[in-house]
Design an enzyme around this catalytic site. Structure first.
Site, PDB file in Angstrom:
ATOM      1  N   CYS A 114       0.772  -0.945  -0.566  1.00 62.05           N
ATOM      2  CA  CYS A 114       0.456   0.160   0.127  1.00 62.05           C
ATOM      3  C   CYS A 114       0.867   1.019  -0.081  1.00 62.05           C
ATOM      4  O   CYS A 114       0.435   2.498  -0.510  1.00 62.05           O
ATOM      5  CB  CYS A 114      -0.996  -0.208   1.110  1.00 62.05           C
ATOM      6  SG  CYS A 114      -1.654  -1.505   1.498  1.00 62.05           S
ATOM      7  N   HIS A 260      -3.772   6.720   1.150  1.00 69.63           N
ATOM      8  CA  HIS A 260      -4.284   5.515   0.417  1.00 69.63           C
ATOM      9  C   HIS A 260      -5.832   4.766   0.832  1.00 69.63           C
ATOM     10  O   HIS A 260      -6.275   4.845   1.797  1.00 69.63           O
ATOM     11  CB  HIS A 260      -3.329   4.298   1.224  1.00 69.63           C
ATOM     12  CG  HIS A 260      -3.708   2.832   0.989  1.00 69.63           C
ATOM     13  ND1 HIS A 260      -4.350   2.294  -0.214  1.00 69.63           N
ATOM     14  CD2 HIS A 260      -3.595   2.081   2.161  1.00 69.63           C
ATOM     15  CE1 HIS A 260      -4.144   0.561   0.611  1.00 69.63           C
ATOM     16  NE2 HIS A 260      -4.118   0.428   1.321  1.00 69.63           N
ATOM     17  N   ASN A 290     -10.587  -1.395  -2.058  1.00 71.89           N
ATOM     18  CA  ASN A 290      -8.437  -1.227  -1.976  1.00 71.89           C
ATOM     19  C   ASN A 290      -7.785  -2.700  -2.945  1.00 71.89           C
ATOM     20  O   ASN A 290      -7.861  -3.465  -3.030  1.00 71.89           O
ATOM     21  CB  ASN A 290      -8.171  -2.117  -0.693  1.00 71.89           C
ATOM     22  CG  ASN A 290      -7.045  -2.365  -0.300  1.00 71.89           C
ATOM     23  OD1 ASN A 290      -6.163  -1.244  -1.074  1.00 71.89           O
ATOM     24  ND2 ASN A 290      -6.659  -1.789   1.079  1.00 71.89           N
TER      25      ASN A 290
END
Length: 332
Positions: A114, A260, A290
């Protein structure tokens, strides 16, 4: 010397899993519960034979077409993935050949999650500043869903697959400012696929179900959500402050914050702790989920329609533990 983002494009797989489809596998959930908890309504899933390398090529070709970029002008490829096509050769080498990038170009993979986009920007800026390259193609691409067990409702609700392509050059529309990076390997156990690589080559074929009904196995992606959440709350506020200090700015002078895109609850909590105004905090994970290292460039691309002269903070954090951030100075 100044180094800039010159172009951004992204690719999302054709197959989409909506919350309505997801709850068919988990009848104890309902659509509203999934959306409220995660902020995600649908996520794109790579096809059975579609790899991170395939998606990187599609994202890059989209960038070439959208911005009229010639592949022959690329002199370095940086490819971020934790789901490479093979253990070896390097996926970036395969992508170089498929894109028609000159054989004189450098190409390398790096394994980050990430925080991967931030690290890629930092390395790209270093390559250009050191006169090693002039046009760096930064590719973030991930197929986490190939690591998720079909009965793991928590991770299936969160993660989507996708790829982004960013051209970093000595000219462009967003000047890349100063970076803050960090690492703490003590958190490795909290987000991990344990088997398959050199440390533990053989699969365990072990399965367990926790009290919330989540299936756990060493052979699939495991995430300790509460520990990841705690790490984020401990790390990100300080990171934001360090980025401001290093770039000689304050929180009021930043026009947009792009973090993120982990999940709705985590983002909302971080924003409040960091005391960032809601209208400056960009969230766009509803239709993508995500996508790991690609969440930031996807959000950056989608939000650019409103930019003129703006300062934008980018913040990445997650698996590793690893974190980083920087400031962009836009002039569109």
């Amino acid at each position: 010397m100044n180094v800039y983002i010159k172009a951004i494009s992204y690719y999302l797989p054709e197959h989409i899993v909506t919350n309505e489809e997801l709850v068919k596998d988990f009848p104890e959930w309902n659509v509203e519960k999934v959306a409220a908890k995660t902020g995600i309504s649908k996520r794109h899933i790579a096809g059975r034979d579609e790899t991170a390398g395939d998606m990187a090529v599609k994202a890059a070709n989209k960038l070439f077409e959208e911005y009229d970029v010639d592949a022959r002008d690329i002199d370095f490829i940086l490819l971020c993935t934790q789901s490479p096509d093979y253990f070896l050769p390097t996926t970036a080498c395969l992508v170089q050949e498929k894109l028609g990038v000159p054989v004189t170009a450098g190409a390398m993979d790096y394994n980050l999650g990430c925080s991967g986009y931030i690290y890629g920007l930092a390395v790209a800026k270093g390559l250009i500043s050191a006169n090693i390259a002039s046009n760096v193609l930064l590719l973030t691409t991930e197929t986490y869903n190939k690591y998720i067990h079909p009965k793991d409702k928590g991770n299936r609700s969160l993660f989507g697959d996708g790829a982004a392509a960013t051209l970093v050059s000595d000219n462009g529309f967003a000047n890349i400012g100063e970076f803050v990076l960090g690492t703490d390997g003590c958190g490795a156990e909290n987000l991990i696929v344990r088997t398959g690589a050199a440390r533990e080559r053989n699969l365990r074929n072990n399965f367990d179900t926790d009290e919330d009904g989540h299936v756990k196995s060493a052979d699939y992606l495991y995430m300790n959500g509460s520990e990841i959440f705690n790490f984020t709350l401990e790390t990100v506020p300080s990171l934001v402050n360090q980025i401001l200090i290093k770039n000689k700015e304050d929180i009021d002078s930043v026009d947009k914050f792009i973090f993120h895109q982990a999940n709705k609850f985590m983002l909302s909590t971080i924003r409040k702790v960091c005391q960032i105004p809601k209208d400056k905090f960009y969230v766009n994970l509803e239709n993508t989920g995500n996508t790991v290292s690609s969440t930031i460039p996807i959000a950056l691309k989608d939000s650019m329609v409103n930019y003129q002269k703006e300062k934008v903070m980018l913040v990445g954090f997650g698996v590793g533990y690893s974190w980083g951030g920087c400031l962009l100075d836009f002039d569109i």
